[in-house]
Design a protein around this motif. Structure first.
Motif, PDB file in Angstrom:
ATOM      1  N   SER A 303      39.080  19.864  47.817  1.00 30.48           N
ATOM      2  CA  SER A 303      39.711  20.068  46.510  1.00 30.48           C
ATOM      3  C   SER A 303      39.207  19.113  45.431  1.00 30.48           C
ATOM      4  O   SER A 303      39.526  19.292  44.252  1.00 30.48           O
ATOM      5  CB  SER A 303      41.229  19.901  46.642  1.00 30.48           C
ATOM      6  N   VAL A 304      38.429  18.102  45.821  1.00 36.88           N
ATOM      7  CA  VAL A 304      38.034  17.052  44.877  1.00 36.88           C
ATOM      8  C   VAL A 304      37.264  17.579  43.655  1.00 36.88           C
ATOM      9  O   VAL A 304      37.586  17.225  42.516  1.00 36.88           O
ATOM     10  CB  VAL A 304      37.246  15.944  45.604  1.00 36.88           C
ATOM     11  N   PRO A 305      36.245  18.427  43.811  1.00 39.60           N
ATOM     12  CA  PRO A 305      35.549  18.923  42.609  1.00 39.60           C
ATOM     13  C   PRO A 305      36.478  19.657  41.645  1.00 39.60           C
ATOM     14  O   PRO A 305      36.396  19.463  40.421  1.00 39.60           O
ATOM     15  CB  PRO A 305      34.485  19.861  43.187  1.00 39.60           C
ATOM     16  N   SER A 306      37.371  20.484  42.172  1.00 34.73           N
ATOM     17  CA  SER A 306      38.315  21.206  41.326  1.00 34.73           C
ATOM     18  C   SER A 306      39.261  20.253  40.613  1.00 34.73           C
ATOM     19  O   SER A 306      39.511  20.386  39.401  1.00 34.73           O
ATOM     20  CB  SER A 306      39.125  22.206  42.162  1.00 34.73           C
ATOM     21  N   GLU A 307      39.782  19.272  41.343  1.00 32.20           N
ATOM     22  CA  GLU A 307      40.727  18.320  40.753  1.00 32.20           C
ATOM     23  C   GLU A 307      40.085  17.537  39.614  1.00 32.20           C
ATOM     24  O   GLU A 307      40.695  17.348  38.548  1.00 32.20           O
ATOM     25  CB  GLU A 307      41.249  17.372  41.824  1.00 32.20           C
TER      26      GLU A 307
END
Length: 331
Positions: A303-307
């Motif tokens: 989820s890091v890129p989206s966050e």
């Protein structure tokens, strides 16, 4: 948006999430191209060109413009002129890369090497004239945005980098103004218990007034907008971010940048004040990049890129509202 150096998360996912969040453009790091080039075997000009073609296709598929290729590092003021000539050879490869990527802009950060580099302004300007003139010979011409890093060995303020831009005096050689590096040099100090320089507020006020009255905004080719995290303890030996031989501001930059308006995460620098001068008072209307480096980007969670993309776009939306900026796709 700056996608950061290749690390845990693959470039296709970062590009996809930037587009989904609403960004219109991305900066590409040379390290991303090197990482992608490994899929074609050794890192050679040919494999780099293929990586650039793949990256361009990804950006086109996501309706993203490539803003710039960066960073062309450790270039100006080298005392070993053979090493300088090797840099020029590398630059000619970069000329082909930017053409493939569909941009015309290369970002040059100020040199922060501590050995075999000179602070002789005449030599620095000479080196920058050389790249500018080579860029003008390209078809189409290649532009350069010179950025002062807060930990640069000799060029560490926007004023010093602006002096270089003025002395180079070429149409394709301009400035990159980065809120982190501007405020992080004159106002903030991660090695101080207060997180600030001794005369932080007054010094920043004077610097911004000088910026407002000095800079020709037509010579600003890129603006990078980002805040920094207040350190809970001075970034000195023994601090988790400390690296022997590395300036505290560099260690801070690599680990603890934040988007504007993230005071809940420790953001504390008056970067919106800088943005107001550049975007509102001077009327800059070019690309604005949210250039984030952070230890949070090494988190392997999918989820890091989206966050991060969502955090970045929220910050931009808040800035547009606060400064009453025209709605425009310059990210």
């Amino acid at each position: 948006m700056s996608l950061g150096r290749a690390a845990v998360h693959e470039l296709p996912e970062k590009i996809s999430q930037a587009a989904r969040a609403g960004f219109k453009g991305v900066e590409i790091f040379y390290e991303d191209l090197e990482y992608a080039a490994k899929a074609y075997g050794a890192i050679t000009p040919s494999s780099l060109y293929e990586a650039a073609r793949t990256t361009r296709k990804l950006c086109d598929a996501n309706n993203l413009k490539v803003i710039s290729l960066q960073p062309f590092m450790f270039y100006e003021g080298l005392t070993n002129r053979e090493e300088h000539q090797e840099k020029i050879k590398t630059l000619k490869i970069w000329f082909q890369l930017v053409k493939i990527l569909g941009t015309d802009l290369i970002l040059i950060p100020s040199n922060f090497a501590t050995e075999n580099v000179s602070g002789d302004m005449d030599l620095i300007v000479q080196d920058m004239i050389e790249v500018a003139d080579l860029g003008l010979q390209e078809n189409p011409p290649v532009r350069f945005a010179y950025e002062s890093l807060a930990w640069g060995t000799y060029i560490d303020t926007w004023e010093r980098s602006w002096e270089v831009v003025q002395r180079v005096n070429r149409s394709n050689f301009g400035s990159c103004l980065d809120t982190f590096n501007i405020v992080g040099r004159v106002w903030a100090d991660p090695a101080s218990p207060t997180g600030k320089t001794p005369n932080a507020d007054e010094d920043l006020k004077i610097s911004l007034e000088r910026l407002r009255n000095t800079v020709d905004i037509k010579k600003v080719f890129l603006v990078q907008l980002v805040d920094g995290e207040r350190m809970q303890s001075p970034l000195l030996e023994g601090h988790p971010f400390h690296v022997d031989g590395q300036p505290p501001r560099m260690s801070w930059s690599r680990n603890a940048r934040l988007f504007p308006y993230e005071q809940n995460r420790g953001g504390y620098m008056p970067v919106v004040d800088v943005a107001r001068v550049i975007l509102k008072d001077l009327g800059y209307r070019g690309w604005v990049s949210m250039e984030l480096f952070s230890r949070t980007m090494w988190d392997p969670q999918p989820s890091v890129p989206s966050e991060h993309a969502q955090r970045g776009i929220r910050a931009w939306d808040k800035l547009q509202t606060e400064l009453v900026l025209p709605k425009r796709g310059m990210l």
